[in-house]
Design an enzyme around this catalytic site. Structure first.
Site, PDB file in Angstrom:
ATOM      1  N   ASN A 173      -1.282 -10.703 -12.307  1.00  0.00           N
ATOM      2  CA  ASN A 173      -0.707  -9.995 -13.453  1.00  0.00           C
ATOM      3  C   ASN A 173       0.606 -10.689 -13.819  1.00  0.00           C
ATOM      4  OD1 ASN A 173       0.410  -8.226 -15.269  1.00  0.00           O
ATOM      5  ND2 ASN A 173       0.744  -6.564 -13.787  1.00  0.00           N
TER       6      ASN A 173
ATOM      7  N   GLY B 278       1.631  -9.744  -8.679  1.00  0.00           N
ATOM      8  CA  GLY B 278       2.578  -9.899  -9.779  1.00  0.00           C
ATOM      9  C   GLY B 278       3.374 -11.183  -9.610  1.00  0.00           C
ATOM     10  N   GLY B 279       4.558 -11.069  -9.029  1.00  0.00           N
ATOM     11  CA  GLY B 279       5.487 -12.192  -8.895  1.00  0.00           C
ATOM     12  C   GLY B 279       4.842 -13.481  -8.389  1.00  0.00           C
TER      13      GLY B 279
ATOM     14  N   GLY C 210       7.163  -5.313  -7.061  1.00  0.00           N
ATOM     15  CA  GLY C 210       8.329  -6.107  -7.460  1.00  0.00           C
ATOM     16  C   GLY C 210       9.578  -5.840  -6.640  1.00  0.00           C
TER      17      GLY C 210
ATOM     18  N   SER D 182       4.113  -6.573  -4.013  1.00  0.00           N
ATOM     19  CA  SER D 182       4.812  -7.620  -3.263  1.00  0.00           C
ATOM     20  C   SER D 182       3.894  -8.353  -2.280  1.00  0.00           C
ATOM     21  CB  SER D 182       6.028  -7.034  -2.546  1.00  0.00           C
ATOM     22  OG  SER D 182       6.921  -6.488  -3.484  1.00  0.00           O
TER      23      SER D 182
ATOM     24  N   GLU E 127       3.824   0.350 -14.530  1.00  0.00           N
ATOM     25  CA  GLU E 127       4.830   0.095 -15.580  1.00  0.00           C
ATOM     26  C   GLU E 127       4.405   0.723 -16.900  1.00  0.00           C
ATOM     27  OE1 GLU E 127       5.056  -4.136 -14.970  1.00  0.00           O
ATOM     28  OE2 GLU E 127       5.930  -3.765 -13.003  1.00  0.00           O
TER      29      GLU E 127
ATOM     30  N   LYS F 175       2.484 -10.151 -16.316  1.00  0.00           N
ATOM     31  CA  LYS F 175       3.413  -9.239 -17.009  1.00  0.00           C
ATOM     32  C   LYS F 175       4.007  -9.939 -18.243  1.00  0.00           C
ATOM     33  CE  LYS F 175       4.282  -7.044 -12.625  1.00  0.00           C
ATOM     34  NZ  LYS F 175       5.109  -6.166 -11.846  1.00  0.00           N
TER      35      LYS F 175
ATOM     36  N   HIS G  91      -1.475   0.580 -15.115  1.00  0.00           N
ATOM     37  CA  HIS G  91      -0.431  -0.038 -14.291  1.00  0.00           C
ATOM     38  C   HIS G  91       0.787   0.876 -14.273  1.00  0.00           C
ATOM     39  CE1 HIS G  91       2.674  -2.791 -12.909  1.00  0.00           C
ATOM     40  NE2 HIS G  91       1.686  -3.524 -12.399  1.00  0.00           N
TER      41      HIS G  91
ATOM     42  N   GLU H 220      -1.709   0.372  -5.930  1.00  0.00           N
ATOM     43  CA  GLU H 220      -0.397  -0.266  -5.977  1.00  0.00           C
ATOM     44  C   GLU H 220       0.680   0.787  -5.735  1.00  0.00           C
ATOM     45  OE1 GLU H 220      -0.512  -4.125  -8.378  1.00  0.00           O
ATOM     46  OE2 GLU H 220      -0.241  -2.525  -9.814  1.00  0.00           O
TER      47      GLU H 220
HETATM   48  C1  PEP Z   1       2.026  -5.711 -10.029  1.00  0.00           C
HETATM   49  O1  PEP Z   1       2.896  -5.445 -10.859  1.00  0.00           O
HETATM   50  O2  PEP Z   1       0.833  -5.450 -10.287  1.00  0.00           O
HETATM   51  C2  PEP Z   1       2.438  -6.292  -8.757  1.00  0.00           C
HETATM   52  C3  PEP Z   1       1.643  -6.180  -7.744  1.00  0.00           C
HETATM   53  O3  PEP Z   1       3.677  -6.921  -8.743  1.00  0.00           O
HETATM   54  P1  PEP Z   1       4.362  -7.663  -7.478  1.00  0.00           P
HETATM   55  O4  PEP Z   1       3.299  -8.462  -6.785  1.00  0.00           O
HETATM   56  O5  PEP Z   1       5.418  -8.520  -8.093  1.00  0.00           O
HETATM   57  O6  PEP Z   1       4.901  -6.582  -6.605  1.00  0.00           O
END
Ligand code: PEP
Length: 257
Positions: free
Chosen positions: A8, A233-234, A173, A212, A97, A10, A95, A167
């Site tokens: 993702n 994500g990251g 994040g 994360s 967010e 973002k 999600h 999640e």
């Molecule tokens: C996400 O936003 O779906 C996610 C898992 O982010 P991160 O891996 O950065 O925690």
């Protein structure tokens, strides 16, 4: 079941860096092996480019959001049919967010799932509790509510076309990750909820872990019995890290055979 690694992105990248990231993944995709399934979710403006670059590779392209209606006066929105028309195959919905910054609730998320299924796209449905909800011991109840609230109306055949991502919001994040035990017990709980719709739903629906997840912790997480891969994500923005996650997923899958 194959292990899925979904990225993702973002609201990150620009045209040049998105192209470079897709190119780096495509270049290595011959080495993915049959055991890992790879999905990337770039921002809307770069979806068509990503679809084009991923043609003939095992990488599937997903959107990060869609509108629940087919078409109409919804300025600034994008429909599932539009996504389908450019070759997008999946879409993230629910999600945290979107839930927290855009006020999206379970009923709306369910409508988005329905819109995607109607177009033959794969909904990647996210659920997960906030920090206070876990601390007060309500995490199972919260995730159960999200699952029932959004996915309750669907038939078994429809549920089997969905990918779920657990999640925990406190892990997204933040650099905090659920322990492998915390992940496994929630994934087992989600699997049990799916089981109430029948054994084949429980067996077929992949449940990804997100929060994360990175090359250091992924092996432990992906190896859990009810974890079918990760929503990243990251670490999905750095080609080497994402490719390493795909390699780990592939190894975990092979060792399960
Ligand atoms: C996400 O936003 O779906 C996610 C898992 O982010 P991160 O891996 O950065 O925690």
């Amino acid at each position: 079941m194959r292990t899925i690694v979904a990225g993702n992105w973002k609201m990150n990248t620009d045209r040049a860096s998105a192209a470079a990231l897709v190119d780096a993944l495509v270049k290595e995709s011959v080495r993915f092996g049959a055991q890992a399934e790879v999905i990337i979710a770039p921002p809307f403006p770069f979806l068509a480019m990503a679809v084009e670059k991923c043609q003939g590779t095992p990488i599937r392209v997903a959107a990060q959001n869609c509108h629940q209606s087919e078409k109409g006066a919804h300025t600034g929105e994008v429909s599932a049919a539009m996504l389908k028309s450019i070759g997008v195959q999946a879409c993230i919905v629910g999600h945290s967010e979107r839930r927290h910054y855009f006020g999206e609730g379970d009923a709306l998320i369910g409508e988005k799932v329905a819109a995607l299924l109607a177009q033959g796209l794969t909904p990647l449905f996210c659920c997960g509790e906030q920090k206070e909800e876990r601390e007060s011991g309500r995490h199972f109840e919260v995730v159960t509510g999200q699952m029932k609230g959004a996915l309750g109306p669907f038939s078994n055949a429809e549920l089997e076309r969905i990918i779920i991502a657990y999640e925990p919001v406190w892990a997204i994040g933040t650099g905090l990750t659920a322990t492998k035990e915390q992940a496994q017990e929630m994934h087992a709980h989600i699997r049990a909820l799916l089981h109430t719709h029948g054994a084949s739903v429980a067996e077929r629906v992949p449940i990804l872990y997100g929060g994360s997840c990175n090359p250091t912790n992924a092996e432990d997480l992906f190896a859990q019995a009810d974890v079918s891969g990760g929503l990243i994500g990251g670490a999905s923005l750095v080609a080497e890290q994402f490719l390493e996650l795909v390699r780990i997923a592939s190894n975990v899958s092979s060792s399960r055979q």
